[in-house]
Design an enzyme around this catalytic site. Structure first.
Site, PDB file in Angstrom:
ATOM      1  N   LYS A   1       0.832  -1.277   0.040  1.00 36.01           N
ATOM      2  CA  LYS A   1       0.058  -0.060  -0.124  1.00 36.01           C
ATOM      3  C   LYS A   1       0.785   1.096   0.136  1.00 36.01           C
ATOM      4  CE  LYS A   1      -4.199  -1.962   2.096  1.00 36.01           C
ATOM      5  NZ  LYS A   1      -5.205  -1.878   3.067  1.00 36.01           N
TER       6      LYS A   1
ATOM      7  N   ASP B   1      -9.975   2.832   1.878  1.00 35.63           N
ATOM      8  CA  ASP B   1     -10.118   2.132   3.383  1.00 35.63           C
ATOM      9  C   ASP B   1     -10.795   3.025   4.332  1.00 35.63           C
ATOM     10  OD1 ASP B   1      -9.070  -0.557   2.987  1.00 35.63           O
ATOM     11  OD2 ASP B   1      -7.023   0.166   3.436  1.00 35.63           O
TER      12      ASP B   1
END
Ligand code: NAP
Length: 307
Positions: free
Chosen positions: A87, A123
């Site tokens: 990420k 997220d």
């Protein structure tokens, strides 16, 4: 469903992936990756919308990340999701980064358009939707404690809370220096003339019983973003005696069912939910980025609940 493809399948124009029925044009990259539930609900969404594309698991190691991302346009990909450990590592390879993802410092969704790669982080926004859905509340009205604020998920959740202007944010981390460093980054979002009473709006504390006891008096929502809670043998994150009926507890662990923290919260009369809703909503937001249309949430949810 548990088939895993390899980074080399993307190279040379991704011929093998284009030959699948339907062709693979979306994927999740990770190392490990076999456990990912994303193909389950993304393929349900594609089917529900009649899109002739499949979403696959691709095992990509850190050494293979850059070449795999650069191979996406020639392989005809529309985008990918990234999970552990990619990420943050993907950031330097991207052509553009969405402003919220820039503040979070991590991307979990990439869109491919005209040969260019743009990174997003769904997220944090997925967490917001999950909280609204589970507890019918708006994060702006809440005093939030994030356990594991120094980890990837914790940083995304905490940053999103700050961007939204939550009432108060308590960053808790086992290695407290990571919480302190995040507090420094987020401090600009908490400078205001608001009257705040005795406890300041932004705090960073170590994950120990005394600090938790002191802070919990000034908190409405506890979020577990640590990697603890997936196994029944995991130690308690918060002593049950500190949990009270006024609290909401969101456990980002998405193994399904009740973690020990959720059990303890419900036992104390608090409201509690697990991370499946965040998983679902971060995926729905990624779908919306790739296809610029609302995600078929009901189909995605039933597929996820059936796993
Ligand atoms: P990560 O980056 O490895 O972070 C792990 C965090 O847990 C760190 O803050 C770490 O503290 C803390 N921690 C580890 N062991 C601990 C212990 N014994 N006591 C207290 N804290 C401890 O992991 P991540 O990628 O952020 O994932 C964290 C969790 O969120 C996982 O359960 C993951 O499945 C979940 N998650 C859910 C979603 C969703 O959509 N629902 C999305 C992403 C992640 P230190 O910094 O001190 O090591």
């Amino acid at each position: 469903m548990s088939e895993v493809f390899r980074a080399e399948d993307l190279q040379d124009g991704g011929v093998a992936l284009k030959a699948l029925t339907p062709p693979a044009r979306l994927a999740v990259f990770g190392d490990p990756i076999a456990q990912s539930k994303s193909p389950v609900f993304q393929n349900a969404a594609l089917k529900a919308c009649g899109i002739e594309t499949q979403y696959i698991r691709l095992h990509v190691t850190p050494d293979e990340l850059e070449a795999s991302l650069r191979a996406l346009p020639a392989a005809g990909f529309l985008g990918v999701n990234l999970t552990y450990p990619h990420k943050t590592a993907a950031l330097p390879v991207l052509d553009a980064i969405d402003p919220a993802a820039k503040v979070i410092g991590a991307v979990n969704t990439i869109a491919v358009e005209d040969g260019r790669l743009t990174g997003f982080n769904t997220d944090g926004a997925g967490f917001l939707r999950a909280i609204r859905e589970e507890f019918s509340v708006d994060i702006r009205d809440l005093r939030v404690m994030v356990l594991g604020a120094g980890g990837g998920a914790g940083r995304a959740i905490a940053t999103q809370c700050a961007l939204e202007g939550c009432e108060r944010l308590v960053l808790v981390n086992r290695s407290v220096e990571k919480a302190t460093s995040l507090a420094t980054d987020l401090a600009p979002y908490f400078r205001s003339d608001r009257l705040v009473g005795p406890s300041e709006r932004l705090a960073a504390v170590p994950h120990d019983p005394a600090a938790l006891r002191a802070e919990l008096e000034h908190v409405d929502l506890i979020v577990n973003a640590t990697s603890i809670g997936m196994k029944r043998s995991d130690p308690p994150l918060i002593s049950q005696a500190l949990l009270t009926p006024n609290l909401m507890v969101y456990d980002a662990v998405y193994a399904g069912g009740r973690t020990r923290l959720i059990e303890d919260a419900l036992h104390a009369g608090a409201r509690a939910a697990n991370g499946l809703s965040m998983l679902l909503h971060q995926g729905a937001l990624a779908f919306e980025i790739w296809f610029d249309r609302p995600a078929p949430l009901a189909s995605m949810r039933s597929a996820l609940e059936a796993v």
